[in-house]
Motif scaffolding. Structure first.
Motif, PDB file in Angstrom:
ATOM      1  N   PHE A 138       0.800  -1.222   0.000  1.00  0.00           N
ATOM      2  CA  PHE A 138       0.000   0.000   0.000  1.00  0.00           C
ATOM      3  C   PHE A 138       0.836   1.276   0.000  1.00  0.00           C
ATOM      4  O   PHE A 138       0.546   2.213  -0.732  1.00  0.00           O
ATOM      5  N   GLY A 139       1.886   1.319   0.804  1.00  0.00           N
ATOM      6  CA  GLY A 139       2.741   2.517   0.831  1.00  0.00           C
ATOM      7  C   GLY A 139       3.340   2.813  -0.532  1.00  0.00           C
ATOM      8  O   GLY A 139       3.310   3.960  -1.002  1.00  0.00           O
ATOM      9  N   SER A 140       3.842   1.788  -1.180  1.00  0.00           N
ATOM     10  CA  SER A 140       4.401   1.971  -2.524  1.00  0.00           C
ATOM     11  C   SER A 140       3.320   2.371  -3.523  1.00  0.00           C
ATOM     12  O   SER A 140       3.555   3.198  -4.404  1.00  0.00           O
ATOM     13  N   MET A 141       2.125   1.777  -3.378  1.00  0.00           N
ATOM     14  CA  MET A 141       1.024   2.152  -4.277  1.00  0.00           C
ATOM     15  C   MET A 141       0.671   3.628  -4.112  1.00  0.00           C
ATOM     16  O   MET A 141       0.411   4.325  -5.095  1.00  0.00           O
ATOM     17  N   CYS A 142       0.672   4.108  -2.874  1.00  0.00           N
ATOM     18  CA  CYS A 142       0.385   5.530  -2.630  1.00  0.00           C
ATOM     19  C   CYS A 142       1.459   6.412  -3.257  1.00  0.00           C
ATOM     20  O   CYS A 142       1.146   7.463  -3.838  1.00  0.00           O
ATOM     21  N   LEU A 143       2.711   6.002  -3.159  1.00  0.00           N
ATOM     22  CA  LEU A 143       3.793   6.789  -3.754  1.00  0.00           C
ATOM     23  C   LEU A 143       3.722   6.765  -5.281  1.00  0.00           C
ATOM     24  O   LEU A 143       4.058   7.761  -5.926  1.00  0.00           O
ATOM     25  N   ILE A 144       3.261   5.673  -5.858  1.00  0.00           N
ATOM     26  CA  ILE A 144       3.024   5.644  -7.305  1.00  0.00           C
ATOM     27  C   ILE A 144       1.935   6.645  -7.656  1.00  0.00           C
ATOM     28  O   ILE A 144       2.073   7.443  -8.596  1.00  0.00           O
ATOM     29  N   ALA A 145       0.843   6.624  -6.897  1.00  0.00           N
ATOM     30  CA  ALA A 145      -0.271   7.539  -7.169  1.00  0.00           C
ATOM     31  C   ALA A 145       0.162   8.997  -7.026  1.00  0.00           C
ATOM     32  O   ALA A 145      -0.154   9.828  -7.886  1.00  0.00           O
ATOM     33  N   VAL A 146       0.894   9.319  -5.977  1.00  0.00           N
ATOM     34  CA  VAL A 146       1.384  10.693  -5.793  1.00  0.00           C
ATOM     35  C   VAL A 146       2.293  11.074  -6.956  1.00  0.00           C
ATOM     36  O   VAL A 146       2.177  12.182  -7.511  1.00  0.00           O
ATOM     37  N   GLY A 147       3.187  10.177  -7.332  1.00  0.00           N
ATOM     38  CA  GLY A 147       4.084  10.459  -8.455  1.00  0.00           C
ATOM     39  C   GLY A 147       3.308  10.740  -9.725  1.00  0.00           C
ATOM     40  O   GLY A 147       3.607  11.690 -10.454  1.00  0.00           O
ATOM     41  N   LEU A 148       2.287   9.932 -10.006  1.00  0.00           N
ATOM     42  CA  LEU A 148       1.491  10.135 -11.222  1.00  0.00           C
ATOM     43  C   LEU A 148       0.685  11.423 -11.168  1.00  0.00           C
ATOM     44  O   LEU A 148       0.557  12.124 -12.178  1.00  0.00           O
ATOM     45  N   VAL A 149       0.144  11.749 -10.008  1.00  0.00           N
ATOM     46  CA  VAL A 149      -0.598  13.010  -9.872  1.00  0.00           C
ATOM     47  C   VAL A 149       0.333  14.193 -10.120  1.00  0.00           C
ATOM     48  O   VAL A 149      -0.009  15.125 -10.867  1.00  0.00           O
ATOM     49  N   LEU A 150       1.509  14.182  -9.520  1.00  0.00           N
ATOM     50  CA  LEU A 150       2.440  15.305  -9.711  1.00  0.00           C
ATOM     51  C   LEU A 150       2.999  15.334 -11.132  1.00  0.00           C
ATOM     52  O   LEU A 150       3.240  16.412 -11.680  1.00  0.00           O
ATOM     53  N   ALA A 151       3.190  14.161 -11.743  1.00  0.00           N
ATOM     54  CA  ALA A 151       3.669  14.127 -13.129  1.00  0.00           C
ATOM     55  C   ALA A 151       2.628  14.701 -14.079  1.00  0.00           C
ATOM     56  O   ALA A 151       2.979  15.388 -15.043  1.00  0.00           O
ATOM     57  N   THR A 152       1.366  14.440 -13.824  1.00  0.00           N
ATOM     58  CA  THR A 152       0.324  14.891 -14.748  1.00  0.00           C
ATOM     59  C   THR A 152      -0.203  16.277 -14.414  1.00  0.00           C
ATOM     60  O   THR A 152      -0.548  17.042 -15.308  1.00  0.00           O
ATOM     61  N   HIS A 153      -0.258  16.617 -13.146  1.00  0.00           N
ATOM     62  CA  HIS A 153      -0.792  17.932 -12.752  1.00  0.00           C
ATOM     63  C   HIS A 153       0.282  18.997 -12.689  1.00  0.00           C
ATOM     64  O   HIS A 153       0.047  20.151 -12.996  1.00  0.00           O
ATOM     65  N   GLY A 154       1.459  18.615 -12.260  1.00  0.00           N
ATOM     66  CA  GLY A 154       2.518  19.583 -12.013  1.00  0.00           C
ATOM     67  C   GLY A 154       2.506  19.990 -10.550  1.00  0.00           C
ATOM     68  O   GLY A 154       1.707  19.500  -9.762  1.00  0.00           O
ATOM     69  N   PRO A 155       3.388  20.900 -10.178  1.00  0.00           N
ATOM     70  CA  PRO A 155       3.628  21.200  -8.771  1.00  0.00           C
ATOM     71  C   PRO A 155       2.664  22.190  -8.138  1.00  0.00           C
ATOM     72  O   PRO A 155       2.651  22.341  -6.932  1.00  0.00           O
ATOM     73  N   GLY A 156       1.892  22.906  -8.935  1.00  0.00           N
ATOM     74  CA  GLY A 156       1.080  23.977  -8.384  1.00  0.00           C
ATOM     75  C   GLY A 156       1.841  25.302  -8.397  1.00  0.00           C
ATOM     76  O   GLY A 156       2.989  25.389  -8.837  1.00  0.00           O
ATOM     77  N   ARG A 157       1.173  26.320  -7.909  1.00  0.00           N
ATOM     78  CA  ARG A 157       1.696  27.688  -7.973  1.00  0.00           C
ATOM     79  C   ARG A 157       2.964  27.891  -7.151  1.00  0.00           C
ATOM     80  O   ARG A 157       3.870  28.616  -7.563  1.00  0.00           O
ATOM     81  N   TYR A 158       3.036  27.297  -5.983  1.00  0.00           N
ATOM     82  CA  TYR A 158       4.134  27.560  -5.054  1.00  0.00           C
ATOM     83  C   TYR A 158       5.278  26.584  -5.318  1.00  0.00           C
ATOM     84  O   TYR A 158       5.468  25.605  -4.598  1.00  0.00           O
ATOM     85  N   SER A 159       6.058  26.896  -6.350  1.00  0.00           N
ATOM     86  CA  SER A 159       7.109  25.970  -6.769  1.00  0.00           C
ATOM     87  C   SER A 159       8.181  26.690  -7.572  1.00  0.00           C
ATOM     88  O   SER A 159       7.925  27.745  -8.158  1.00  0.00           O
ATOM     89  N   VAL A 160       9.353  26.095  -7.601  1.00  0.00           N
ATOM     90  CA  VAL A 160      10.426  26.612  -8.445  1.00  0.00           C
ATOM     91  C   VAL A 160      10.037  26.474  -9.913  1.00  0.00           C
ATOM     92  O   VAL A 160      10.312  27.366 -10.721  1.00  0.00           O
ATOM     93  N   ASP A 161       9.382  25.360 -10.268  1.00  0.00           N
ATOM     94  CA  ASP A 161       8.927  25.177 -11.653  1.00  0.00           C
ATOM     95  C   ASP A 161       8.086  26.366 -12.116  1.00  0.00           C
ATOM     96  O   ASP A 161       8.253  26.861 -13.224  1.00  0.00           O
ATOM     97  N   ARG A 162       7.191  26.815 -11.275  1.00  0.00           N
ATOM     98  CA  ARG A 162       6.318  27.938 -11.627  1.00  0.00           C
ATOM     99  C   ARG A 162       7.129  29.217 -11.806  1.00  0.00           C
ATOM    100  O   ARG A 162       6.887  29.989 -12.734  1.00  0.00           O
ATOM    101  N   MET A 163       8.122  29.426 -10.937  1.00  0.00           N
ATOM    102  CA  MET A 163       8.979  30.619 -11.058  1.00  0.00           C
ATOM    103  C   MET A 163       9.778  30.564 -12.353  1.00  0.00           C
ATOM    104  O   MET A 163       9.922  31.573 -13.046  1.00  0.00           O
ATOM    105  N   LEU A 164      10.287  29.386 -12.720  1.00  0.00           N
ATOM    106  CA  LEU A 164      11.056  29.237 -13.955  1.00  0.00           C
ATOM    107  C   LEU A 164      10.174  29.447 -15.186  1.00  0.00           C
ATOM    108  O   LEU A 164      10.630  30.008 -16.180  1.00  0.00           O
ATOM    109  N   ALA A 165       8.939  28.994 -15.120  1.00  0.00           N
ATOM    110  CA  ALA A 165       8.017  29.143 -16.255  1.00  0.00           C
ATOM    111  C   ALA A 165       7.690  30.614 -16.487  1.00  0.00           C
ATOM    112  O   ALA A 165       7.477  31.019 -17.628  1.00  0.00           O
ATOM    113  N   ARG A 166       7.643  31.392 -15.436  1.00  0.00           N
ATOM    114  CA  ARG A 166       7.356  32.835 -15.571  1.00  0.00           C
ATOM    115  C   ARG A 166       8.574  33.590 -16.082  1.00  0.00           C
ATOM    116  O   ARG A 166       8.433  34.642 -16.666  1.00  0.00           O
ATOM    117  N   GLY A 167       9.761  32.999 -15.797  1.00  0.00           N
ATOM    118  CA  GLY A 167      11.054  33.585 -16.056  1.00  0.00           C
ATOM    119  C   GLY A 167      11.262  34.297 -17.271  1.00  0.00           C
ATOM    120  O   GLY A 167      11.784  35.199 -17.664  1.00  0.00           O
TER     121      GLY A 167
END
Length: 141
Positions: free
Chosen positions: A112-141
């Motif tokens: 179950f723990g590994s399954m949850c980490l797979i799910a979190v990984g897939l959510v972040l891979a498909t959704h992205g990090p959200g507004r409060y992130s370095v990725d967002r700052m770089l995209a605005r750059g």
């Protein structure tokens, strides 16, 4: 009273970016914490090499430190929101391997723990990090 709004709670969407920050920070901290002993202790790393050998992983002397540093990098990336989609993919792949090679022996509960980490990984891979992130700052750059 507007029953559909009471059921769907659309006003909670205003907290999406904070929820993604909380998700990234907590999972990232968990991943860093989970490998820190292997990074700071040769004895713990040797135990991890032995563990990988026991489960039939190829080249455990190479794979153990590689996996530890990959998990550390994923955790740090999640915390910062840096290369989040890549980190999410790596997280999902890493824990699919964990299930296939080790966790499946423990059944659903043990996986179950590994399954949850797979799910979190897939959510972040498909959704992205959200507004409060370095990725967002770089995209605005």
């Amino acid at each position: 009273m507007n029953l559909p709004r009471l059921v769907t709670l659309p006003h909670l969407a205003a907290g999406t970016d904070l929820a993604f920050l909380a998700l990234r920070a907590s999972v990232g901290a968990f991943l860093v914490w989970g490998v820190w002993d292997n990074i700071t202790s040769a004895e713990h790393m040797a135990k991890f090499v032995k563990f990988l050998r026991q489960f039939g992983f190829p080249a455990p002397e190479f794979l153990a430190p590689f996996d530890v540093w990959v998990q550390f990098a994923i955790g740090a990336a999640f915390i910062l929101g840096l290369a989040t989609r890549w980190a999410g993919l790596l997280c999902a792949v890493n824990f699919v391997i964990a299930i296939v090679m080790v966790d499946h022996f423990q059944g659903w509960r043990g996986s179950f723990g590994s399954m949850c980490l797979i799910a979190v990984g897939l959510v972040l891979a498909t959704h992205g990090p959200g507004r409060y992130s370095v990725d967002r700052m770089l995209a605005r750059g």
